[in-house]
Design a protein around this motif. Structure first.
Motif, PDB file in Angstrom:
ATOM      1  N   GLU A 151       0.830  -1.203   0.000  1.00  0.00           N
ATOM      2  CA  GLU A 151       0.000   0.000   0.000  1.00  0.00           C
ATOM      3  C   GLU A 151       0.865   1.253   0.000  1.00  0.00           C
ATOM      4  N   ILE A 152       1.951   1.206   0.741  1.00  0.00           N
ATOM      5  CA  ILE A 152       2.888   2.329   0.757  1.00  0.00           C
ATOM      6  C   ILE A 152       3.525   2.505  -0.620  1.00  0.00           C
ATOM      7  N   GLN A 153       3.924   1.397  -1.242  1.00  0.00           N
ATOM      8  CA  GLN A 153       4.534   1.466  -2.568  1.00  0.00           C
ATOM      9  C   GLN A 153       3.567   2.057  -3.586  1.00  0.00           C
ATOM     10  N   PHE A 154       2.293   1.682  -3.482  1.00  0.00           N
ATOM     11  CA  PHE A 154       1.298   2.220  -4.409  1.00  0.00           C
ATOM     12  C   PHE A 154       1.145   3.731  -4.222  1.00  0.00           C
ATOM     13  N   LEU A 155       1.069   4.170  -2.976  1.00  0.00           N
ATOM     14  CA  LEU A 155       0.928   5.600  -2.714  1.00  0.00           C
ATOM     15  C   LEU A 155       2.125   6.382  -3.236  1.00  0.00           C
ATOM     16  N   ARG A 160       3.256  11.796  -7.365  1.00  0.00           N
ATOM     17  CA  ARG A 160       3.290  12.964  -8.263  1.00  0.00           C
ATOM     18  C   ARG A 160       1.897  13.245  -8.821  1.00  0.00           C
ATOM     19  N   SER A 161       1.192  12.195  -9.208  1.00  0.00           N
ATOM     20  CA  SER A 161      -0.163  12.362  -9.721  1.00  0.00           C
ATOM     21  C   SER A 161      -1.087  12.933  -8.652  1.00  0.00           C
ATOM     22  N   TYR A 162      -0.950  12.453  -7.429  1.00  0.00           N
ATOM     23  CA  TYR A 162      -1.764  12.946  -6.310  1.00  0.00           C
ATOM     24  C   TYR A 162      -1.503  14.440  -6.084  1.00  0.00           C
ATOM     25  N   MET A 163      -0.231  14.819  -6.102  1.00  0.00           N
ATOM     26  CA  MET A 163       0.114  16.220  -5.892  1.00  0.00           C
ATOM     27  C   MET A 163      -0.454  17.113  -6.998  1.00  0.00           C
ATOM     28  N   GLN A 164      -0.390  16.638  -8.232  1.00  0.00           N
ATOM     29  CA  GLN A 164      -0.927  17.419  -9.344  1.00  0.00           C
ATOM     30  C   GLN A 164      -2.437  17.561  -9.219  1.00  0.00           C
ATOM     31  N   HIS A 165      -3.099  16.498  -8.770  1.00  0.00           N
ATOM     32  CA  HIS A 165      -4.548  16.556  -8.591  1.00  0.00           C
ATOM     33  C   HIS A 165      -4.906  17.577  -7.505  1.00  0.00           C
ATOM     34  N   MET A 166      -4.169  17.567  -6.393  1.00  0.00           N
ATOM     35  CA  MET A 166      -4.460  18.490  -5.309  1.00  0.00           C
ATOM     36  C   MET A 166      -4.126  19.933  -5.695  1.00  0.00           C
ATOM     37  N   GLU A 167      -3.162  20.105  -6.585  1.00  0.00           N
ATOM     38  CA  GLU A 167      -2.828  21.440  -7.070  1.00  0.00           C
ATOM     39  C   GLU A 167      -3.912  21.955  -8.008  1.00  0.00           C
ATOM     40  N   GLY A 179       2.495  12.627   5.353  1.00  0.00           N
ATOM     41  CA  GLY A 179       3.797  11.984   5.466  1.00  0.00           C
ATOM     42  C   GLY A 179       3.689  10.478   5.343  1.00  0.00           C
ATOM     43  N   VAL A 180       4.788   9.853   4.911  1.00  0.00           N
ATOM     44  CA  VAL A 180       4.895   8.390   4.808  1.00  0.00           C
ATOM     45  C   VAL A 180       6.210   7.981   5.462  1.00  0.00           C
ATOM     46  N   TYR A 263     -10.799  10.437 -10.569  1.00  0.00           N
ATOM     47  CA  TYR A 263      -9.345  10.347 -10.418  1.00  0.00           C
ATOM     48  C   TYR A 263      -8.950   9.004  -9.810  1.00  0.00           C
ATOM     49  N   LEU A 264      -9.651   8.573  -8.769  1.00  0.00           N
ATOM     50  CA  LEU A 264      -9.349   7.285  -8.136  1.00  0.00           C
ATOM     51  C   LEU A 264      -9.616   6.130  -9.097  1.00  0.00           C
ATOM     52  N   ARG A 265     -10.687   6.257  -9.874  1.00  0.00           N
ATOM     53  CA  ARG A 265     -10.999   5.198 -10.842  1.00  0.00           C
ATOM     54  C   ARG A 265      -9.897   5.082 -11.888  1.00  0.00           C
ATOM     55  N   ALA A 266      -9.333   6.216 -12.304  1.00  0.00           N
ATOM     56  CA  ALA A 266      -8.246   6.191 -13.276  1.00  0.00           C
ATOM     57  C   ALA A 266      -7.009   5.494 -12.726  1.00  0.00           C
ATOM     58  N   LEU A 267      -6.863   5.495 -11.391  1.00  0.00           N
ATOM     59  CA  LEU A 267      -5.747   4.795 -10.752  1.00  0.00           C
ATOM     60  C   LEU A 267      -6.091   3.343 -10.422  1.00  0.00           C
ATOM     61  N   ASN A 268      -7.310   2.921 -10.810  1.00  0.00           N
ATOM     62  CA  ASN A 268      -7.798   1.570 -10.502  1.00  0.00           C
ATOM     63  C   ASN A 268      -7.919   1.324  -9.001  1.00  0.00           C
ATOM     64  N   VAL A 269      -8.239   2.378  -8.278  1.00  0.00           N
ATOM     65  CA  VAL A 269      -8.505   2.260  -6.840  1.00  0.00           C
ATOM     66  C   VAL A 269      -9.981   1.925  -6.660  1.00  0.00           C
TER      67      VAL A 269
END
Length: 393
Positions: A151-155, A160-167, A179-180, A263-269
């Motif tokens: 799960e950590i590896q996936f995050l 980078r994608s998560y950061m761009q989405h939040m931006e 943090g991780v 966005y989550l669906r695009a990541l297959n979450v």
């Protein structure tokens, strides 16, 4: 001299007894609330002390050597290893999360203070089927959760994608990862954990909490007896028949949920929930919310952004809304200090000033911003006509 020393000892014993009595009462209170204070007798006391020490040292690095400018690839793959007495802690992508915290308006000193306060951490025993351990800082502002390595590896692989989405969507309802880390203790192996901003904060007046997944199988939790202070997170079937009354912000939340879930669906979450809690608004809160002065302050807060955490690729994000864009327009009630706010299609705004307001309005609508409340944790709080809602994905 002996008599004076005896008096001092008696006073010290009295203060110690008073302190212990206070802590005992506090412990009983936490237990009644379903939160367990991790004191010296708790099985996780030693572990949480290590977390405190390790996290304090990790944040100190970002305080002493702040990362300035745009992030680059080494920042996303950075691993900081710090050896302490009895354990080793690793911090993954530290510069990235430090910039993200600043983007959220959270100073490193405030973040460190929450993680390292003298008060005990709290353990939250949930009715989740997850085998993870859940902890809260003593101020209940920061949430820590143990995770599997995969799960950590996936995050981290999608950071980078998560950061761009939040931006792109500064008012996103996605949980805010702060943090991780991993902690390695001799003879106990390595544990990975994430640090998040708690969606349900501040929680003093929250009346009910829900974890909604959109299905009915095994989605019922027995409610606690009326008047009980025990915390139980209810599920889909418990929410059946209930509604969320948001008035002007209904269209905003529908759109933002679509953006975030696409966005989550695009990541297959697949395994995610809509976290919802509610509490009644006091009369003064309802009246103050739409006063002219308050709307001005809320508008300023809603338009404030931190520094861009990463290079923008310019590629569209799943769920990007460009059609039927709306903006929030305020109308002052003549002769009063009340201000009504409503959504108006951007296309109906026929005139703008020459200071670049047209670009600002376009940015607001595309980023799907909203009028944030003047409260702590405002990105996860939405006020309706009668209730305050805490919402996160």
């Amino acid at each position: 001299m002996a008599e004076e020393a005896g008096t001092q000892d008696a006073n010290m014993n009295r203060r110690t007894y008073t302190k212990r009595k206070f802590l005992w009462r506090a412990r009983q209170k936490w237990k009644l609330l379903g939160l367990f204070e991790i004191d010296q007798d708790h099985e996780f006391y030693s572990f949480t002390c290590m977390l405190k020490e390790g996290l304090t040292a990790a944040v100190q690095v970002s305080i002493d050597t702040p990362r300035l400018g745009l992030l680059n690839e080494p920042d996303f793959s950075a691993v900081l290893t710090q050896v302490h007495e009895g354990f080793e802690m690793k911090t993954f992508a530290g510069p990235v999360f430090a910039q993200f915290r600043r983007m959220l308006g959270m100073s490193e000193n405030d973040y460190q203070q929450s993680l390292s306060s003298e008060g005990f951490y709290l353990q939250f025993i949930s009715n989740s089927k997850s085998k993870a351990n859940f902890f809260l800082t003593n101020d209940k502002r920061i949430f820590l959760k143990t995770q599997e390595k995969r799960e950590i590896q996936f995050l981290l692989s999608n950071l980078r994608s998560y950061m761009q989405h939040m931006e792109r969507y500064p008012h996103s309802l996605l949980v805010k990862f702060l943090g991780v880390h991993s902690i390695k203790i001799p003879h106990e192996g390595k544990k990975y954990f994430i640090v998040m901003q708690s969606v349900f904060y501040p929680d003093e007046r929250i009346q009910a909490r829900y974890d909604i997944k959109g299905c009915q199988v095994s989605r019922w939790t027995d409610p606690v007896p009326e008047g009980s202070n025990i915390i139980v997170v209810l599920k889909d079937m418990n929410f059946e028949g209930s509604t969320i009354g948001l008035d002007q912000q209904r269209s905003w939340i529908v759109r933002q949920v679509n953006i975030d879930t696409e966005y989550l669906r695009a990541l297959n979450v697949l395994d995610y929930s809509l976290l919802v809690a509610h509490q009644p608004l006091h009369l003064d809160e309802r009246q103050q919310s739409w006063s002219f002065a308050n709307v001005i302050l809320r508008t300023k807060k809603s338009m404030t952004t931190g520094g861009s955490p990463s290079h923008s690729t310019g590629t569209p994000v799943p769920g990007l809304v460009e059609e039927e864009s709306t903006v929030l327009v305020s109308e002052v009630v003549s002769g009063t200090d009340e201000c009504h706010v409503k959504e108006v299609p951007k296309a109906t705004l026929s005139s703008v000033d020459s200071s670049g307001s047209d670009m600002e309005l376009t940015e607001v609508s595309v980023q799907n911003r909203r009028l944030l409340p003047r409260s702590k944790n405002s990105l996860h709080i939405i006020d309706g006509a009668q209730s305050r809602y805490f919402v996160g994905i």
